[in-house]
Design a protein around this motif. Sequence first.
Motif, PDB file in Angstrom:
ATOM      1  N   GLN A  82       0.840  -1.187   0.000  1.00 35.26           N
ATOM      2  CA  GLN A  82       0.000   0.000   0.000  1.00 35.26           C
ATOM      3  C   GLN A  82       0.884   1.249   0.000  1.00 35.26           C
ATOM      4  OE1 GLN A  82      -3.580   0.178   0.036  1.00 35.26           O
ATOM      5  NE2 GLN A  82      -2.988   2.281  -0.496  1.00 35.26           N
ATOM      6  N   TYR A  84       0.448   5.631   0.116  1.00 34.73           N
ATOM      7  CA  TYR A  84      -0.412   6.809   0.243  1.00 34.73           C
ATOM      8  C   TYR A  84       0.421   8.064   0.016  1.00 34.73           C
ATOM      9  CZ  TYR A  84      -3.781   3.825   2.783  1.00 34.73           C
ATOM     10  OH  TYR A  84      -4.663   2.844   3.157  1.00 34.73           O
ATOM     11  N   ALA A  86      -0.356  12.331   0.786  1.00 42.04           N
ATOM     12  CA  ALA A  86      -1.331  13.279   1.333  1.00 42.04           C
ATOM     13  C   ALA A  86      -0.726  14.666   1.359  1.00 42.04           C
ATOM     14  CB  ALA A  86      -1.747  12.871   2.742  1.00 42.04           C
ATOM     15  N   LEU A  95      -5.782  13.310  -0.401  1.00 43.64           N
ATOM     16  CA  LEU A  95      -5.203  12.033   0.016  1.00 43.64           C
ATOM     17  C   LEU A  95      -5.387  11.056  -1.134  1.00 43.64           C
ATOM     18  CD1 LEU A  95      -3.983  10.052   2.062  1.00 43.64           C
ATOM     19  CD2 LEU A  95      -6.270   9.770   3.055  1.00 43.64           C
ATOM     20  N   ARG A  96      -4.267  10.561  -1.659  1.00 42.53           N
ATOM     21  CA  ARG A  96      -4.278   9.622  -2.788  1.00 42.53           C
ATOM     22  C   ARG A  96      -3.791   8.257  -2.314  1.00 42.53           C
ATOM     23  NH1 ARG A  96      -7.073  12.466  -6.559  1.00 42.53           N
ATOM     24  NH2 ARG A  96      -6.102  11.338  -8.304  1.00 42.53           N
ATOM     25  N   SER A  97      -4.243   7.246  -2.996  1.00 40.24           N
ATOM     26  CA  SER A  97      -3.936   5.869  -2.624  1.00 40.24           C
ATOM     27  C   SER A  97      -3.512   5.089  -3.854  1.00 40.24           C
ATOM     28  CB  SER A  97      -5.182   5.223  -1.992  1.00 40.24           C
ATOM     29  OG  SER A  97      -4.982   3.843  -1.765  1.00 40.24           O
ATOM     30  N   HIS A 131      -8.208   8.507  -2.291  1.00 46.13           N
ATOM     31  CA  HIS A 131      -8.500   7.554  -1.224  1.00 46.13           C
ATOM     32  C   HIS A 131      -9.972   7.694  -0.857  1.00 46.13           C
ATOM     33  CE1 HIS A 131      -8.174   5.175   2.395  1.00 46.13           C
ATOM     34  NE2 HIS A 131      -8.598   6.184   3.131  1.00 46.13           N
ATOM     35  N   LEU A 136      -6.917   8.231   7.772  1.00 47.42           N
ATOM     36  CA  LEU A 136      -5.800   7.432   8.251  1.00 47.42           C
ATOM     37  C   LEU A 136      -5.396   7.888   9.646  1.00 47.42           C
ATOM     38  CD1 LEU A 136      -3.517   7.236   5.076  1.00 47.42           C
ATOM     39  CD2 LEU A 136      -5.492   5.815   5.713  1.00 47.42           C
TER      40      LEU A 136
END
Length: 313
Positions: A82, A84, A86, A95-97, A131, A136
């Motif tokens: 994972q 992330y 932000a 916020l990107r994932s 996201h 988080l």
Amino acid sequence: MSTCATVSRDLDEPISGTAATATTWLLLEQPGPWGAKALVSSHLDPALGRALDAAARDTGVRVALIRRPGRHADFGAPPLRQVYAAHTVPGSVWLRSATTHDPRQLLDLDFAALGRGDHRTFDTALRGGPHTGDPLALVCTNGKRDRCCALLGRPLAAELAASGVRGAWEVTHLGGHRFSPTLLVLPYGYAYGRAEAHAVKEVLHGVRDGRIVVDGCRGCSAWERPGQAAELAVRSATGEDAAEALGVVRTTGGAPRWEVTVAHRDGRHWQVVVDQAASLPARPESCGASVLGSPARMDVVAIRELAGTALVG
């Protein structure tokens, strides 16, 4: 047992204006044990860790490793990690994932652009996107940096995960060991100290509604320490809790005194005077410190609302 965290708590050391500084956070999943300098002392390729650290330097991006709460036995490299990113500057928070099979893909990112709030290379290099899950809750648990982070942080992270907080992660380093357990909440980038599970859940509930809880808050990572203290002081004085309502638009002066201008999105401005002082008596700044220290504290000594909007621009 006396630790740097218990001494800090007993002395009622203020925590406002103590958050780590980063306009953008870049988080990479790395299970297994972490060393004191986790980017180069974990099961991540240390050459990659050094390259990421160099790429992020002076860009406003802070790179950290994350792992799910629980046992940290080494099961080898995860097939899918994972990732992330932000950006925490009010007015352009995101916020990107993404996920990746190869963490070396992170070297394809434009770190300077990420620091400015441009996530396009994150989306293209990693096929990232917004996201869509819960906020988080990143709890520092790196006991190799300070035992308080393990003794206090790991139980908090485990309790959050066990109680259904889906955004709970352990993170390598948030600074301020003596405020353990320490917590960073994304996307807005507010850090908290001496955190307890019930308070963290209140913070996360607020974040889901676009609100910031001031109690226990160390500051927003988007600002330098005087700005963090000034923004929190304006929130406390006005009761403003909307997440992106306030921004630090000007800071003048230097240690030990700054004048910080905080702006509301509705056009109001405040001038906040922040003094730097030494925390006394001397105390251990971390459990690994061989000598006692007097850590700097940010004291807000005056808040004045400014008439008109002459400072805009």
